[in-house]
Enzyme design. Structure first.
Site, PDB file in Angstrom:
ATOM      1  N   ASP A 155      23.549 -22.080  20.822  1.00  0.00           N
ATOM      2  CA  ASP A 155      22.772 -22.837  21.806  1.00  0.00           C
ATOM      3  C   ASP A 155      22.234 -24.153  21.255  1.00  0.00           C
ATOM      4  OD1 ASP A 155      23.145 -20.752  23.611  1.00  0.00           O
ATOM      5  OD2 ASP A 155      21.351 -19.706  22.913  1.00  0.00           O
ATOM      6  N   LYS A 175      26.184 -27.633  21.860  1.00  0.00           N
ATOM      7  CA  LYS A 175      27.604 -27.926  21.604  1.00  0.00           C
ATOM      8  C   LYS A 175      28.291 -28.430  22.867  1.00  0.00           C
ATOM      9  CE  LYS A 175      28.110 -23.630  20.351  1.00  0.00           C
ATOM     10  NZ  LYS A 175      26.730 -23.138  20.298  1.00  0.00           N
ATOM     11  N   GLY A 176      27.949 -27.771  24.006  1.00  0.00           N
ATOM     12  CA  GLY A 176      28.582 -28.128  25.276  1.00  0.00           C
ATOM     13  C   GLY A 176      28.400 -29.595  25.606  1.00  0.00           C
ATOM     14  N   LYS A 177      27.188 -30.098  25.434  1.00  0.00           N
ATOM     15  CA  LYS A 177      26.917 -31.508  25.760  1.00  0.00           C
ATOM     16  C   LYS A 177      27.790 -32.435  24.896  1.00  0.00           C
ATOM     17  CE  LYS A 177      23.791 -35.328  25.235  1.00  0.00           C
ATOM     18  NZ  LYS A 177      22.543 -36.017  25.443  1.00  0.00           N
ATOM     19  N   ASN A 223      30.189 -14.329  26.007  1.00  0.00           N
ATOM     20  CA  ASN A 223      28.839 -14.284  25.442  1.00  0.00           C
ATOM     21  C   ASN A 223      28.289 -15.705  25.309  1.00  0.00           C
ATOM     22  OD1 ASN A 223      30.815 -14.810  23.506  1.00  0.00           O
ATOM     23  ND2 ASN A 223      29.808 -13.711  21.844  1.00  0.00           N
ATOM     24  N   ALA A 224      29.185 -16.689  25.197  1.00  0.00           N
ATOM     25  CA  ALA A 224      28.789 -18.093  25.093  1.00  0.00           C
ATOM     26  C   ALA A 224      28.265 -18.596  26.439  1.00  0.00           C
ATOM     27  CB  ALA A 224      29.989 -18.933  24.672  1.00  0.00           C
ATOM     28  N   GLY A 225      27.335 -19.522  26.367  1.00  0.00           N
ATOM     29  CA  GLY A 225      26.861 -20.193  27.571  1.00  0.00           C
ATOM     30  C   GLY A 225      26.624 -21.642  27.234  1.00  0.00           C
ATOM     31  N   THR A 256      24.790  -9.585  23.989  1.00  0.00           N
ATOM     32  CA  THR A 256      24.779 -10.072  25.371  1.00  0.00           C
ATOM     33  C   THR A 256      25.291  -8.988  26.331  1.00  0.00           C
ATOM     34  OG1 THR A 256      26.998 -10.939  25.082  1.00  0.00           O
ATOM     35  CG2 THR A 256      25.176 -12.469  24.658  1.00  0.00           C
ATOM     36  N   GLN A 296      29.007 -19.982  19.799  1.00  0.00           N
ATOM     37  CA  GLN A 296      27.970 -19.371  18.954  1.00  0.00           C
ATOM     38  C   GLN A 296      27.582 -20.344  17.817  1.00  0.00           C
ATOM     39  OE1 GLN A 296      30.789 -16.935  19.805  1.00  0.00           O
ATOM     40  NE2 GLN A 296      29.521 -16.830  21.605  1.00  0.00           N
ATOM     41  N   THR A 319      23.439 -17.511  29.417  1.00  0.00           N
ATOM     42  CA  THR A 319      24.269 -16.353  29.753  1.00  0.00           C
ATOM     43  C   THR A 319      23.436 -15.189  30.268  1.00  0.00           C
ATOM     44  OG1 THR A 319      25.931 -17.010  28.152  1.00  0.00           O
ATOM     45  CG2 THR A 319      25.947 -14.700  28.788  1.00  0.00           C
ATOM     46  N   ARG A 374      14.475 -17.459  24.482  1.00  0.00           N
ATOM     47  CA  ARG A 374      14.950 -17.667  23.106  1.00  0.00           C
ATOM     48  C   ARG A 374      13.757 -17.709  22.153  1.00  0.00           C
ATOM     49  NH1 ARG A 374      18.819 -22.585  25.080  1.00  0.00           N
ATOM     50  NH2 ARG A 374      20.508 -21.339  25.925  1.00  0.00           N
TER      51      ARG A 374
HETATM   52  P1  GDP Z   1      25.492 -24.585  23.555  1.00  0.00           P
HETATM   53  O1  GDP Z   1      25.640 -23.111  23.761  1.00  0.00           O
HETATM   54  O2  GDP Z   1      25.480 -24.966  22.127  1.00  0.00           O
HETATM   55  O3  GDP Z   1      26.489 -25.394  24.343  1.00  0.00           O
HETATM   56  O4  GDP Z   1      24.047 -24.953  24.110  1.00  0.00           O
HETATM   57  P2  GDP Z   1      23.387 -24.447  25.479  1.00  0.00           P
HETATM   58  O5  GDP Z   1      24.018 -25.182  26.589  1.00  0.00           O
HETATM   59  O6  GDP Z   1      23.360 -22.961  25.546  1.00  0.00           O
HETATM   60  O7  GDP Z   1      21.887 -24.856  25.244  1.00  0.00           O
HETATM   61  C1  GDP Z   1      21.496 -26.183  25.055  1.00  0.00           C
HETATM   62  C2  GDP Z   1      20.568 -26.575  26.214  1.00  0.00           C
HETATM   63  O8  GDP Z   1      19.892 -27.773  25.875  1.00  0.00           O
HETATM   64  C3  GDP Z   1      21.297 -26.884  27.506  1.00  0.00           C
HETATM   65  O9  GDP Z   1      20.495 -26.507  28.590  1.00  0.00           O
HETATM   66  C4  GDP Z   1      21.479 -28.396  27.472  1.00  0.00           C
HETATM   67  O10 GDP Z   1      21.553 -28.982  28.772  1.00  0.00           O
HETATM   68  C5  GDP Z   1      20.216 -28.806  26.784  1.00  0.00           C
HETATM   69  N1  GDP Z   1      20.305 -30.020  25.967  1.00  0.00           N
HETATM   70  C6  GDP Z   1      21.360 -30.483  25.233  1.00  0.00           C
HETATM   71  N2  GDP Z   1      21.001 -31.602  24.571  1.00  0.00           N
HETATM   72  C7  GDP Z   1      19.706 -31.833  24.859  1.00  0.00           C
HETATM   73  C8  GDP Z   1      18.751 -32.827  24.449  1.00  0.00           C
HETATM   74  O11 GDP Z   1      19.024 -33.691  23.649  1.00  0.00           O
HETATM   75  N3  GDP Z   1      17.493 -32.731  24.987  1.00  0.00           N
HETATM   76  C9  GDP Z   1      17.130 -31.754  25.848  1.00  0.00           C
HETATM   77  N4  GDP Z   1      15.883 -31.745  26.306  1.00  0.00           N
HETATM   78  N5  GDP Z   1      18.002 -30.806  26.253  1.00  0.00           N
HETATM   79  C10 GDP Z   1      19.259 -30.843  25.755  1.00  0.00           C
HETATM   80  P1  IMO Z   2      26.655 -20.137  22.556  1.00  0.00           P
HETATM   81  O1  IMO Z   2      28.136 -20.426  22.464  1.00  0.00           O
HETATM   82  C1  IMO Z   2      23.260 -17.792  21.173  1.00  0.00           C
HETATM   83  C2  IMO Z   2      24.034 -13.636  20.039  1.00  0.00           C
HETATM   84  C3  IMO Z   2      23.442 -12.532  20.900  1.00  0.00           C
HETATM   85  C4  IMO Z   2      23.193 -11.472  19.838  1.00  0.00           C
HETATM   86  C5  IMO Z   2      24.412 -11.643  18.916  1.00  0.00           C
HETATM   87  C6  IMO Z   2      25.533 -10.649  19.193  1.00  0.00           C
HETATM   88  O2  IMO Z   2      26.066 -20.366  23.880  1.00  0.00           O
HETATM   89  O3  IMO Z   2      25.937 -20.828  21.439  1.00  0.00           O
HETATM   90  P2  IMO Z   2      27.347 -10.509  21.136  1.00  0.00           P
HETATM   91  O4  IMO Z   2      27.184 -10.345  22.613  1.00  0.00           O
HETATM   92  O5  IMO Z   2      28.086 -11.730  20.732  1.00  0.00           O
HETATM   93  O6  IMO Z   2      27.887  -9.271  20.481  1.00  0.00           O
HETATM   94  O7  IMO Z   2      25.833 -10.644  20.580  1.00  0.00           O
HETATM   95  O8  IMO Z   2      24.871 -12.957  19.110  1.00  0.00           O
HETATM   96  N1  IMO Z   2      24.872 -14.623  20.763  1.00  0.00           N
HETATM   97  C7  IMO Z   2      24.489 -15.877  21.022  1.00  0.00           C
HETATM   98  N2  IMO Z   2      23.311 -16.501  20.788  1.00  0.00           N
HETATM   99  N3  IMO Z   2      24.284 -18.471  21.720  1.00  0.00           N
HETATM  100  C8  IMO Z   2      25.473 -17.869  21.913  1.00  0.00           C
HETATM  101  O9  IMO Z   2      26.577 -18.542  22.321  1.00  0.00           O
HETATM  102  C9  IMO Z   2      25.606 -16.498  21.621  1.00  0.00           C
HETATM  103  N4  IMO Z   2      26.610 -15.598  21.721  1.00  0.00           N
HETATM  104  C10 IMO Z   2      26.148 -14.451  21.182  1.00  0.00           C
HETATM  105  O10 IMO Z   2      22.249 -12.945  21.517  1.00  0.00           O
HETATM  106  O11 IMO Z   2      22.060 -11.796  19.086  1.00  0.00           O
HETATM  107 MG    MG Z   3      24.649 -21.524  24.697  1.00  0.00          MG
END
Ligand code: GDP
Ligand code: IMO
Ligand code: MG
Length: 416
Positions: free
Chosen positions: A17, A20-22, A42-44, A127, A220, A296, A301
């Protein structure tokens, strides 16, 4: 030389989290192909473009760039149900799915949830998406590859045999699977997914030979890696850059720039060690300002300060050429900001990541905070204390910070 070019790589440096997506979304315009190499739904990954929010789980985060082809590599575990649902958002989807990627089927998620219950107070906090059981079946050579949808008769036969063989386990865990709907489900998966399924390794080799630019997208984060993370509180795949070779078929030699993604502070979802977790007002403020609730599962968190020891370790593990520092704006308005620069273990100060991370206490240095960095797009326009924070982090982690993100929006980034 097989590959004329090299594929660049995005990898999470903390516990997932990181944002990475951005970054994948904003870089995708410079690439022809974006490839996911491990993990599953599991990724979001949240992407915000012109104020509109997209949540992705399986489809690579390059999908909002209409020119890029999106590839789900062999290292990914695919829930056909989840993928079909996600695909509906994108009518003109340009997608290729590796025929060797393993499927997450109904019993995998049910096993995941049941096994978590059995772990009791030692639960991982998964997840519940079936990730562990699907990878376990793959390694145990009992898995079901998505390419098998080509021949549903054989697949159905093998699946029914598997369910029969494992029925004592399912029974003892009170897991019931409706065998009557299996055929119907496999037919639906075949109809919806077969047109996209191919040998993606050959596809990537051919594309790279003809000069296409490839971006590899990790899910992850490094500290959730099956080998190098905080075992057993990890996910079941190789999340680090080395996992990209296995999860795509591109050799280590064909990997180019490795860009690590880290937050300007730390978060973790699920259980396991987290030395810089803040249980007080600061942790709560980070959670609220950073909207730290999972994409997800919606879980809250855990939040805390930047851990320079862990990030330096992760940067080395991945071979990061540079780092993108995300969510700097979330630190806006803090009077003091802490950074962990060492750990105390058995009264001794150490500056490396030990295996027993749950036993360390963080050693902090403190920075003066700043008022506002949100939306800033040039380094010189950042408040002086924010510039100082970034410059000092860079020294501590021994990796250049080449990109800074100051809001969820695609455009709010600083290139250095
Ligand atoms: P990922 O799993 O690594 O792609 O990250 P996630 O999308 O799960 O979580 C990152 C969250 O932070 C998302 O809701 C993004 O929209 C948000 N985000 C990304 N970059 C920034 C930033 O620079 N500032 C803020 N406030 N939010 C951000
Ligand atoms: P993104 O790609 C944050 C965490 C779960 C749990 C552990 C094992 O969005 O960064 P799993 O379901 O994979 O067996 O769970 O890993 N986890 C994540 N935490 N971001 C994720 O993906 C995750 N994918 C799994 O919360 O602690
Ligand atoms: Mg995520």
């Amino acid at each position: 030389m097989i590959n004329k070019n090299r594929a660049d790589l995005i990898v999470g440096i903390q516990w997932g989290d990181e944002g990475k997506g951005k970054i994948v979304d904003s870089l995708a315009k410079d690439y022809d192909i974006v490839v996911r190499y491990q993990g599953g739904h599991n990724a979001g990954h949240t992407i915000v473009v012109d104020g509109k929010k997209y949540a992705l789980h399986l489809i690579p985060s390059g999908v909002l760039n209409p020119k890029a082809t999106n590839v789900i590599g062999n290292g990914v575990v695919i829930s056909p149900e989840a993928l079909i649902k996600e695909m509906k958002q994108f009518p003109d989807l340009n997608l290729k799915i590796s025929d060797s990627a393993h499927m997450i089927l109904e019993h995998h998620s049910l096993l995941d949830i049941a096994k978590e219950k059995l772990r009791g107070k030692n639960a991982i906090g998964t997840t519940g998406r079936g990730i562990g059981p699907a990878y376990s079946d793959k390694v145990a050579r009992n898995g079901f590859r998505i390419g098998e949808l080509e021949d549903i008769d054989s697949l159905e036969e093998r699946l029914l045999q598997y369910l029969e063989q494992n029925s004592p386990i399912f029974k003892s865990l009170e897991i019931e699977i409706d065998k009557r709907t299996i055929r119907e489900k496999l037919e639906l998966y075949r109809e919806k997914l077969l047109p996209y399924i191919t040998n993606t390794t050959n596809y990537l080799w051919n594309e790279m030979d003809s000069g296409s630019r490839v971006l590899l997208e990790g899910a992850q984060g490094t500290l959730l890696d099956i080998d190098h993370g905080t075992y057993p509180f990890v996910t079941s795949s190789s999340t680090i850059s080395a996992g990209a070779s296995i999860g795509t078929g591109l050799s280590p030699k064909s990997i180019g720039n490795v860009i690590g993604i880290a937050k300007a502070y730390s978060t973790r979802v699920g259980n396991g060690p987290f030395p810089t977790e803040d249980f007080g007002d600061d942790g709560e403020k980070l959670r609220q300002q950073g909207h730290e609730f999972g994409t997800t599962t919606g879980r809250s968190r855990r939040c805390g300060w930047f851990d320079a020891v862990a990030v330096k370790h992760a940067s080395r593990l991945n071979g990061c050429d540079s780092l993108s520092l995300m969510k700097l704006d979330v630190l806006d308005g803090f009077e003091k900001i802490k950074v962990c620069v060492a750990y105390k273990l058995d009264e001794k100060e150490i500056s490396y990541l030990p295996t027993n991370l749950d036993e360390v206490k963080p050693v902090y240095i403190e920075f003066d905070g700043w008022e506002q960095s949100e939306g800033v797009r040039e380094f010189d326009k950042l408040p002086e204390n924010a510039q100082k924070y970034i410059n000092e982090l860079e020294k501590l982690i021994e990796t250049p910070i080449s990109l800074i993100s100051t809001s969820p929006d695609r455009e709010d980034t600083i290139q250095r």
